[in-house]
Design a protein around this motif. Structure first.
Motif, PDB file in Angstrom:
ATOM      1  N   ASN A   1       0.792  -1.228   0.000  1.00  0.00           N
ATOM      2  CA  ASN A   1       0.000   0.000   0.000  1.00  0.00           C
ATOM      3  C   ASN A   1       0.823   1.278   0.000  1.00  0.00           C
ATOM      4  N   ILE A   2       2.144   1.154   0.141  1.00  0.00           N
ATOM      5  CA  ILE A   2       2.997   2.349   0.097  1.00  0.00           C
ATOM      6  C   ILE A   2       3.980   2.171  -1.058  1.00  0.00           C
ATOM      7  N   VAL A   3       3.613   2.715  -2.189  1.00  0.00           N
ATOM      8  CA  VAL A   3       4.406   2.533  -3.411  1.00  0.00           C
ATOM      9  C   VAL A   3       5.830   3.061  -3.234  1.00  0.00           C
ATOM     10  N   GLU A   4       5.974   4.121  -2.456  1.00  0.00           N
ATOM     11  CA  GLU A   4       7.274   4.790  -2.319  1.00  0.00           C
ATOM     12  C   GLU A   4       8.347   3.922  -1.672  1.00  0.00           C
ATOM     13  N   VAL A   5       7.961   2.867  -0.960  1.00  0.00           N
ATOM     14  CA  VAL A   5       8.964   2.061  -0.253  1.00  0.00           C
ATOM     15  C   VAL A   5       9.325   0.771  -0.998  1.00  0.00           C
ATOM     16  N   ARG A   6       8.648   0.488  -2.080  1.00  0.00           N
ATOM     17  CA  ARG A   6       8.786  -0.823  -2.719  1.00  0.00           C
ATOM     18  C   ARG A   6      10.184  -1.121  -3.242  1.00  0.00           C
ATOM     19  N   GLU A   7      10.929  -0.087  -3.595  1.00  0.00           N
ATOM     20  CA  GLU A   7      12.259  -0.313  -4.163  1.00  0.00           C
ATOM     21  C   GLU A   7      13.377  -0.089  -3.152  1.00  0.00           C
ATOM     22  N   LEU A   8      13.048   0.016  -1.890  1.00  0.00           N
ATOM     23  CA  LEU A   8      14.076   0.204  -0.869  1.00  0.00           C
ATOM     24  C   LEU A   8      14.835  -1.108  -0.623  1.00  0.00           C
ATOM     25  N   PRO A   9      16.110  -1.025  -0.248  1.00  0.00           N
ATOM     26  CA  PRO A   9      16.903  -2.230   0.023  1.00  0.00           C
ATOM     27  C   PRO A   9      16.285  -3.138   1.080  1.00  0.00           C
ATOM     28  N   SER A  10      15.575  -2.547   2.043  1.00  0.00           N
ATOM     29  CA  SER A  10      14.986  -3.350   3.117  1.00  0.00           C
ATOM     30  C   SER A  10      13.928  -4.320   2.597  1.00  0.00           C
ATOM     31  N   VAL A  11      13.274  -3.989   1.487  1.00  0.00           N
ATOM     32  CA  VAL A  11      12.303  -4.914   0.886  1.00  0.00           C
ATOM     33  C   VAL A  11      13.043  -6.111   0.293  1.00  0.00           C
ATOM     34  N   PHE A  12      14.131  -5.838  -0.401  1.00  0.00           N
ATOM     35  CA  PHE A  12      14.944  -6.921  -0.973  1.00  0.00           C
ATOM     36  C   PHE A  12      15.464  -7.841   0.125  1.00  0.00           C
ATOM     37  N   ILE A  13      15.990  -7.257   1.192  1.00  0.00           N
ATOM     38  CA  ILE A  13      16.533  -8.055   2.300  1.00  0.00           C
ATOM     39  C   ILE A  13      15.447  -8.940   2.903  1.00  0.00           C
ATOM     40  N   THR A  14      14.290  -8.341   3.188  1.00  0.00           N
ATOM     41  CA  THR A  14      13.200  -9.100   3.820  1.00  0.00           C
ATOM     42  C   THR A  14      12.718 -10.222   2.930  1.00  0.00           C
ATOM     43  N   PHE A  15      12.419  -9.924   1.685  1.00  0.00           N
ATOM     44  CA  PHE A  15      11.871 -10.934   0.777  1.00  0.00           C
ATOM     45  C   PHE A  15      12.872 -12.050   0.500  1.00  0.00           C
ATOM     46  N   LEU A  16      14.156 -11.698   0.390  1.00  0.00           N
ATOM     47  CA  LEU A  16      15.177 -12.720   0.153  1.00  0.00           C
ATOM     48  C   LEU A  16      15.289 -13.649   1.358  1.00  0.00           C
ATOM     49  N   VAL A  17      15.341 -13.078   2.555  1.00  0.00           N
ATOM     50  CA  VAL A  17      15.441 -13.878   3.785  1.00  0.00           C
ATOM     51  C   VAL A  17      14.205 -14.754   3.963  1.00  0.00           C
ATOM     52  N   TRP A  18      13.021 -14.173   3.778  1.00  0.00           N
ATOM     53  CA  TRP A  18      11.794 -14.956   3.895  1.00  0.00           C
ATOM     54  C   TRP A  18      11.792 -16.129   2.923  1.00  0.00           C
ATOM     55  N   SER A  19      12.162 -15.863   1.686  1.00  0.00           N
ATOM     56  CA  SER A  19      12.122 -16.909   0.659  1.00  0.00           C
ATOM     57  C   SER A  19      13.076 -18.051   0.985  1.00  0.00           C
ATOM     58  N   LEU A  20      14.290 -17.714   1.394  1.00  0.00           N
ATOM     59  CA  LEU A  20      15.253 -18.748   1.777  1.00  0.00           C
ATOM     60  C   LEU A  20      14.728 -19.580   2.942  1.00  0.00           C
ATOM     61  N   ALA A  21      14.220 -18.893   3.965  1.00  0.00           N
ATOM     62  CA  ALA A  21      13.735 -19.585   5.160  1.00  0.00           C
ATOM     63  C   ALA A  21      12.546 -20.482   4.843  1.00  0.00           C
ATOM     64  N   GLU A  22      11.629 -19.992   3.999  1.00  0.00           N
ATOM     65  CA  GLU A  22      10.416 -20.747   3.737  1.00  0.00           C
ATOM     66  C   GLU A  22      10.639 -21.919   2.782  1.00  0.00           C
ATOM     67  N   VAL A  23      11.547 -21.772   1.849  1.00  0.00           N
ATOM     68  CA  VAL A  23      11.889 -22.924   0.988  1.00  0.00           C
ATOM     69  C   VAL A  23      12.416 -24.064   1.851  1.00  0.00           C
ATOM     70  N   ILE A  24      13.279 -23.731   2.796  1.00  0.00           N
ATOM     71  CA  ILE A  24      13.825 -24.745   3.711  1.00  0.00           C
ATOM     72  C   ILE A  24      12.721 -25.328   4.588  1.00  0.00           C
ATOM     73  N   ARG A  25      11.930 -24.452   5.191  1.00  0.00           N
ATOM     74  CA  ARG A  25      10.923 -24.887   6.167  1.00  0.00           C
ATOM     75  C   ARG A  25       9.848 -25.760   5.531  1.00  0.00           C
ATOM     76  N   TYR A  26       9.281 -25.300   4.439  1.00  0.00           N
ATOM     77  CA  TYR A  26       8.187 -26.066   3.829  1.00  0.00           C
ATOM     78  C   TYR A  26       8.675 -27.354   3.173  1.00  0.00           C
ATOM     79  N   SER A  27       9.884 -27.339   2.629  1.00  0.00           N
ATOM     80  CA  SER A  27      10.448 -28.575   2.066  1.00  0.00           C
ATOM     81  C   SER A  27      10.636 -29.610   3.172  1.00  0.00           C
ATOM     82  N   HIS A  28      11.116 -29.135   4.322  1.00  0.00           N
ATOM     83  CA  HIS A  28      11.303 -30.023   5.475  1.00  0.00           C
ATOM     84  C   HIS A  28       9.975 -30.609   5.931  1.00  0.00           C
TER      85      HIS A  28
END
Length: 218
Positions: free
Chosen positions: A91-118
């Protein structure tokens, strides 16, 4: 091997989540490699991550119904925090390209691929020991990275834009505080809520890996 109906359901759910998060991870990394920029994480995978995270409310129901032994409190805490985050970014377009979005989404994706595969392989009774170890170890590094320079930093950066755009103004109009006041309160409470979840995961790690090592010795 014949699976019971609950096991078959959990296998299907966890496999779909693992597949979805794998696609999200692939999209994030592909965008980074092709553009040599971390600014495209939301554009490449944001809507998919929103969908996967909303669907994860089923895990709260699983715990409440006793289909899994996790209970509902900690799944609800994690689901609530993450779902608020993805809609904050959405809902806040202005923040979508901030580095913190990349960090969060990358960490979440790594963690969830491991967790759900397990989880999925555990439903089949055929989870390799290295994946079990990774499931209960990777979070030690991934979670603090996802929380501090990821989720918390992004929410702080988004406060001026949330105020400027009157985000959720109608929803909070009957309350004695604004949405931005709510965000500030959340940021103050976040470390304590996160620490409780983190300590729970560390306790779970000792329990799960201890049992795993005992089985290997036998």
């Amino acid at each position: 091997m014949k699976l019971s109906l609950p096991k078959l359901y959990l296998l299907t759910y966890n496999s779909l989540q693992a597949f979805g998060w794998t696609i999200a991870l692939f999209r994030i990394l592909s965008s980074f490699i092709s553009s040599r920029s971390i600014n495209g994480a939301y554009a490449s995978a944001g809507e998919l991550i929103c969908l996967l995270q909303v669907a994860a409310f089923l895990e709260v129901i699983h715990g409440a119904l006793g289909i899994v032994p996790s209970g509902f409190l900690f799944p609800l805490m994690q689901w609530g925090g993450r779902t608020h985050f993805v809609f904050y970014v959405r809902n806040i377009v202005e923040v979508r390209e901030l580095p913190s979005v990349f960090i969060t989404f990358l960490v979440w994706s790594l963690a969830e691929v491991i967790r759900y595969s397990h989880y999925a392989l555990n439903c089949l009774g055929n989870c390799p020991s290295w994946l079990t170890y990774l499931r209960y170890t990777a979070f030690i590094v991934l979670y603090p990275i996802g929380i501090l320079p990821g989720e918390m930093w992004l929410m702080y950066q988004g406060i001026p834009f949330a105020k400027k755009n009157h985000l959720y103004a109608s929803l909070f109009s009957a309350l004695p505080f604004s949405y931005t006041d709510f965000i500030k309160a959340v940021l103050m409470l976040y470390p304590f809520l996160w620490l409780r979840l983190y300590l729970h995961l560390l306790k779970q790690r000792r329990s799960k890996l201890g049992k795993h090592h005992e089985r290997k010795r036998k």
